[in-house]
Design an enzyme around this catalytic site. Structure first.
Site, PDB file in Angstrom:
ATOM      1  CG  HIS A  36      -1.766   1.184   1.376  1.00 18.91           C
ATOM      2  ND1 HIS A  36      -2.943   1.311   0.685  1.00 18.91           N
ATOM      3  CD2 HIS A  36      -1.625   2.329   2.084  1.00 18.91           C
ATOM      4  CE1 HIS A  36      -3.503   2.467   0.983  1.00 18.91           C
ATOM      5  NE2 HIS A  36      -2.718   3.118   1.828  1.00 18.91           N
ATOM      6  CG  ASP A  64      -0.678   6.138   2.229  1.00 26.62           C
ATOM      7  OD1 ASP A  64      -1.876   5.970   1.976  1.00 26.62           O
ATOM      8  OD2 ASP A  64      -0.099   5.600   3.191  1.00 26.62           O
ATOM      9  CG  ASP A  99      -5.211   3.680   4.561  1.00 23.20           C
ATOM     10  OD1 ASP A  99      -5.663   3.517   5.706  1.00 23.20           O
ATOM     11  OD2 ASP A  99      -4.256   4.434   4.318  1.00 23.20           O
ATOM     12  CG  HIS A 159      -6.358   7.170   1.083  1.00 31.09           C
ATOM     13  ND1 HIS A 159      -6.145   6.217   0.129  1.00 31.09           N
ATOM     14  CD2 HIS A 159      -5.416   6.952   2.019  1.00 31.09           C
ATOM     15  CE1 HIS A 159      -5.126   5.443   0.477  1.00 31.09           C
ATOM     16  NE2 HIS A 159      -4.661   5.882   1.622  1.00 31.09           N
TER      17      HIS A 159
HETATM   18 ZN   LIG Z   1      -3.210   4.920   2.817  1.00 28.36          ZN
END
Ligand SMILES: [Zn+2]
Length: 1033
Positions: A260, A262, A372, A578
């Site tokens: 994951h 970001d 997330d 996000h």
């Molecule tokens: Zn995230």
């Protein structure tokens, strides 16, 4: 099997085995101490420091100075490039040789001008494999480059992970040497580790745990760390244990590698590009060695970055995508926030994402992937289905602070009744490590759909620059594919998982409506400038597309700005990531995001920005629509006639007001029309001001609060007895940890009205077309509110144009309207529709929603009367009993120590109404507040013109754009906004030859032509249904 009986002492046996693989104790004689063999220093190590993130080609041309291990370099966000000359000793023939590299900065190894390996200590990646088994003909002398970023996996937070970055941090390389790696020791260590963990996980109540204990104890007996020939006996004992199989009914865990990343968070966008490069090249190395290894990877934007920064790596990825190992998932441009982006923005996330995956990989994602994000809009199921997606994977609701979500595998039913099969991995994580605990207890105990769903996902791998999975994780999972006592583990893909779940879904429950996260509710308000940028740019892109579409029909020579619009949309979509639009990012990211909205900072660079490039596009489209001459015309991008007061320039270039009437999606010259009833403004003896426009009458106190707001025709007072409307409030806002993210329930106990008047109420506009008053309040020594309250002729709402100078710390500013309405539910606008949430706090599910999100409006209505609170860039609301509150500004200090400091401008409006909010046109009024009529030059003889209109107010024509795949075709998107089943007729004056239904990806449905009659195109809608049409010109 065992050579003698063992005493009944579980503890000593277990600890004996643990010590045998400990990296702290007894390493002089245990197995762990044998993991590495000989070592050898590098031939030479030299470095070059760069303040910028430069390319390999540029870096390799620099002059490198000698570097000694442990020397420090920095500061934060710089890059240190190393040139590594190494020579592998000939005597290491037949051995596995690693470059061991330990640094606190995230690193990339380059060889022959290509990135070959990401190294991150925090992601358990410290080895670059130089040879699996050294042969004479292999090169023994090698030159490598290592690019070390001066940031860690989670950036460089000062003191804690989410603290704002320490900009002066120093970094170093702690280890750089060649070593012999003993693979057989590693394998045996993994056997031991897994068995020990099984003993611990299964505990004392399970027969199987004791079998593991005696197995591992006997392995210690058999294994002599100094004699590798003893390893195979121990290993085969472990193998025998792992091979004892389950029965048919055992749960299956579907293991998928994941990382994951970001797209920006505690580091800027630019660093994310390198995080992707480092992580994905590591994944490719693992795939080369493990042909069954599967890795799921989301966010088209990140693929696009890698494509342009690491083209060699990108073609390797394409190769493994073809082989089915590297699996693009999610179908969106980024993993966006699930609450704040508009409906059209969400559609574009899928449109850009799916089209990218299709073009680059020939892939269509069948699952939406958003593990997330801080909540999930009730409109998402329909948007997913419209984008060819019927499965959804997330897990964030496991973070709920109050209520435990009752399902792991279920059908999620959206606002319109669309359903998607949804899975929350029972491990409540997207960063598992493949350990026994990840596939054991968690899966047996946490799965809330036992007996209903016998399959679940295990997503394993370090995220955020940790480089994803490791060989060790794969080795762990390989050992327990079917081991009695543990769930079965199979290497899988989202497709396989969801096919299994779908095939056996009879017993699955359904959850209807939004997936509300009971945490991070401050993210509806934090970083107000980003939210404002998002709303205004969504509006601007909407208008550009409509004006350009009309221009396309009016002027054959007009070129629809396809590429420019795509670039601007992609910037907007990126900022909806996000951790960006929620405001949970560091200051550097905020600066980048604001620059993408408006490029004032780097105007000399060729960086695009939505506002100025967008303004040029809009201007170009209006010119093609015939904008010339020196009269003023007005463009209306909304699908209804508008009759509003606007600001224009008079003949002398001075600001003036005009009342204009502009047809639906069209334009009109300004012909000054006088209102039927002008606004009257009366300063009363007690210092209050009475304003009246024939529809509304209000009395405003000296401190700017509303003493009264009356709906004249209905003779209804909107403000609650002995209360004031427009009351500003301050709250203490100190969460438990997640500063920018969280506002906690207890902040409500610290409510303090803002009472101190600096500049009492005074009249600014004395009536006629517009009445307005202004005043200034003092929040504190450092912060003030100045507000202009505006009542326009013909307007059913009063506007509050607000400027706040804000320099607070851990405070929350809101404004409240206690209204004379009694209702158990309030209504909030969401993407392409609205939903209701309770105004009471009966159950924990009700009170956990003490702070909620909405888009342009919220409404509280009883039968035949209600009050709506509109806004032009806010998202946080709460309605408790009869008090409507709009959240305005927060002041968190982490991860951005300067979050929201400065001057803010925003507008909200209050609108009392009779009937329902639908019949009172609250929805249309909120659009009007957000989409200002745009003035442009025209000739005096310009005739009013309308391109589209729609026969019912229940249906909103949201989008008009050129079709992606056809030049002389438009896509129009409409939705049912009232929550009703309705038939609507879409009329157009454009030369439309054919019309077809299409999905959100603009794939036309050959079975569903939309018939054009002389009346227009007649369409049937069910509640909140989104309909897209392809109009062939
Ligand atoms: Zn995230």
């Amino acid at each position: 099997m065992y050579h003698q009986p063992v005493l009944k002492n579980r503890r000593t046996l277990l600890e004996r085995a643990e010590k045998f693989i400990s990296d702290i104790y007894f390493t002089d004689c245990n197995l762990r101490g044998r993991l590495y063999g000989d070592s050898c220093p590098l031939e030479s190590l030299a470095s070059f420091l760069s303040s910028k993130r430069i390319t390999f080609t540029e870096a390799s041309k620099q002059t490198f100075a000698p570097y000694k291990v442990a020397d420090t370099f920095g500061p934060t966000w710089w890059t240190c490039w190393f040139k590594v000359n190494l020579k592998i000793p000939d005597s290491w023939r037949g051995k596995e040789v690693h470059l061991l590299w330990e640094s606190d900065g995230e690193s990339m190894v380059w060889r022959d001008e290509q990135p070959v390996q990401g190294l991150t200590k925090e992601g358990e990646k410290t080895s670059y494999i130089l040879s699996d088994c050294l042969k004479d003909e292999e090169p023994h002398s090698v030159t490598l480059y290592v690019e070390v970023a001066c940031n860690g996996l989670f950036g460089a937070g000062q003191g804690s992970m989410i603290a704002s970055p320490d900009s002066n941090r120093k970094f170093s390389v702690q280890k750089a040497e060649l070593v012999v790696f003993n693979r057989d020791v590693r394998e045996l260590l993994t056997d031991f580790e897994m068995l020990i963990d099984i003993v611990k996980e299964l505990g004392e109540g399970e027969q199987r745990g004791y079998q593991a204990l005696f197995t591992v104890n006997e392995m210690v007996n058999l294994c002599d760390p100094s004699d590798p020939s003893s390893f195979s006996k121990a290993h085969s004992l472990a193998h025998t244990f792992f091979s004892q199989r389950n029965g048919d009914s055992q749960h299956t865990a579907h293991a998928m590698g994941h990382c994951h990343i970001d797209s920006a968070w505690l580091w800027p966008y630019e660093e994310t590009i390198r995080k992707c490069g480092r992580s994905w090249v590591t994944v490719i190395r693992l795939m080369e060695k493990n042909p069954e290894f599967v890795f799921t990877c989301s966010q088209a934007q990140q693929f696009q970055w890698v494509k342009s920064w690491y083209p060699g790596l990108f073609s390797q990825i394409q190769h493994y995508v073809k082989k089915g190992q590297f699996i693009p998932v999610g179908g969106t441009w980024v993993e966006m926030d699930g609450n704040l982006p508009s409906g059209e923005s969400m559609v574009r996330q899928f449109l850009e994402g799916q089209r990218f995956f299709n073009r680059e990989f020939g892939i269509h994602c069948k699952e939406f992937w958003l593990p997330d994000t801080f909540g999930y809009s009730a409109q998402l199921p329909q948007i997913m289905q419209g984008s060819g997606i019927s499965n959804f994977l997330t897990q964030k609701l496991s973070w709920n602070l109050v209520n435990t979500f009752p399902h792991n595998t279920f059908f999620w039913e959206g606002l319109d009744g669309s359903k998607v099969l949804t899975h929350f991995p029972p491990g409540n994580s997207y960063e598992m490590k493949g350990k026994v605990e990840d596939v054991s207890l968690v899966y047996v105990k946490n799965n809330k759909d036992k007996g209903r769903a016998n399959h679940s996902a295990v997503l394993f791998g370090f995220g955020d620059g940790g480089g994803g999975p490791t060989q060790l994780m794969l080795d762990r999972l390989n050992r327990v594919q079917d081991t009695d006592g543990l769930p079965k583990v199979q290497t899988s893909s989202p497709d396989k998982l969801f096919s299994h779940l779908q095939a056996d879904s009879d017993l699955l429950c359904t959850w209807t409506g939004e997936l509300f996260l009971e945490l991070h509710n401050g993210t509806y308000t934090t970083q107000a400038q980003i939210k404002r940028g998002n709303r205004q740019c969504e509006t601007l892109l909407h208008d550009i597309e409509i004006a350009s579409s009309l221009a396309l029909c009016q002027d054959r020579t007009f070129q629809y700005p396809v590429e420019k619009l795509q670039e601007l949309w992609r910037l907007l979509l990126l900022n909806q990531f996000h951790d960006v639009i929620p405001g949970s990012c560091i200051e550097m990211v905020v600066e980048d995001a604001l620059r993408y909205y408006e490029g004032t900072v780097l105007k000399h660079c060729t960086v695009l920005d939505i506002r100025s490039d967008g303004a040029a596009l809009l201007h170009g489209a209006c010119r093609a629509l015939g904008s010339k001459g020196n009269s003023t015309g007005v463009f209306n991008s909304l699908p209804w006639e508008r009759h509003e007061v606007i600001q224009i320039q008079d003949g002398a270039g001075k600001p003036d007001l005009a009342l204009v009437r502009v047809p639906s999606i069209g334009f009109s010259p300004v012909r000054d029309t006088q209102p039927v009833v002008p606004v009257s403004v009366t300063l009363q003896a007690n210092g209050t001001v009475l304003m009246d426009n024939g529809m509304l009458q209000t009395v405003i106190n000296k401190d700017g609060t509303l003493a009264s707001l009356c709906l004249i025709n209905a003779n209804r007072e909107a403000i609650s007895d002995s209360c004031h409307g427009n009351q500003f409030l301050m709250f203490d806002d100190v969460p438990l940890y997640w500063d920018a993210w969280d506002v906690m329930d207890y902040h409500l106990q610290t409510r303090k009205p803002v009472l101190e008047v600096v500049q009492p109420l005074r009249v600014v506009s004395s009536g006629g077309l517009r009445g307005s008053v202004s005043f200034t309040l003092r929040i504190s020594d450092k912060s003030t509110i100045t507000q202009e309250i505006v009542m326009d002729a013909m307007s059913p709402y009063i506007k509050f144009n607000t400027e706040v100078k804000w320099a607070e710390s851990h405070k929350f500013l809101k404004v409240e309207f206690p209204v004379r309405v009694h209702s158990p539910n309030a209504t909030y606008e969401i993407q392409f529709g609205h939903l209701q949430r309770p105004t009471h706090r009966n159950t924990s599910w009700d009170w956990a929603r003490f702070e909620v999100w909405g888009h342009k409006w919220a409404d509280l209505s009883e039968h035949n009367f209600g009050v709506a609170l509109l806004n032009d860039c806010k998202y946080g609301y709460s309605v408790h009993k009869n008090t409507m509150t709009l959240s305005l500004l927060r002041a968190p200090k982490a991860p951005d120590v300067n979050a929201d400091m400065g001057t803010h401008h925003f507008t909200y409006a209050i609108m009392p109404h009779t009937g329902s909010f639908q019949d009172a046109s609250v929805i249309q009024c909120a659009y009007n507040l957000n989409f200002p009529l745009r003035s442009f030059q025209c000739t005096p003889d310009t005739e009013p013109w309308s391109a589209f209109s729609i026969s019912t107010a229940a249906v909103i024509l949201e989008t008009i754009k050129q079709a992606e795949e056809r030049k002389r075709a438009l896509v129009v998107r409409l939705y049912e906004a009232h929550g009703s089943s309705v038939t609507a007729t879409l009329c157009t004056t454009l030369p439309v030859r054919e019309a077809w239904h299409c999905d959100l990806l603009e794939r036309h449905d050959a079975a569903r032509p939309a018939h054009i009659t002389s009346e227009g195109i007649t369409l049937n809608f069910s509640p909140f249904q989104i309909v897209s049409l392809l109009l062939i010109l």
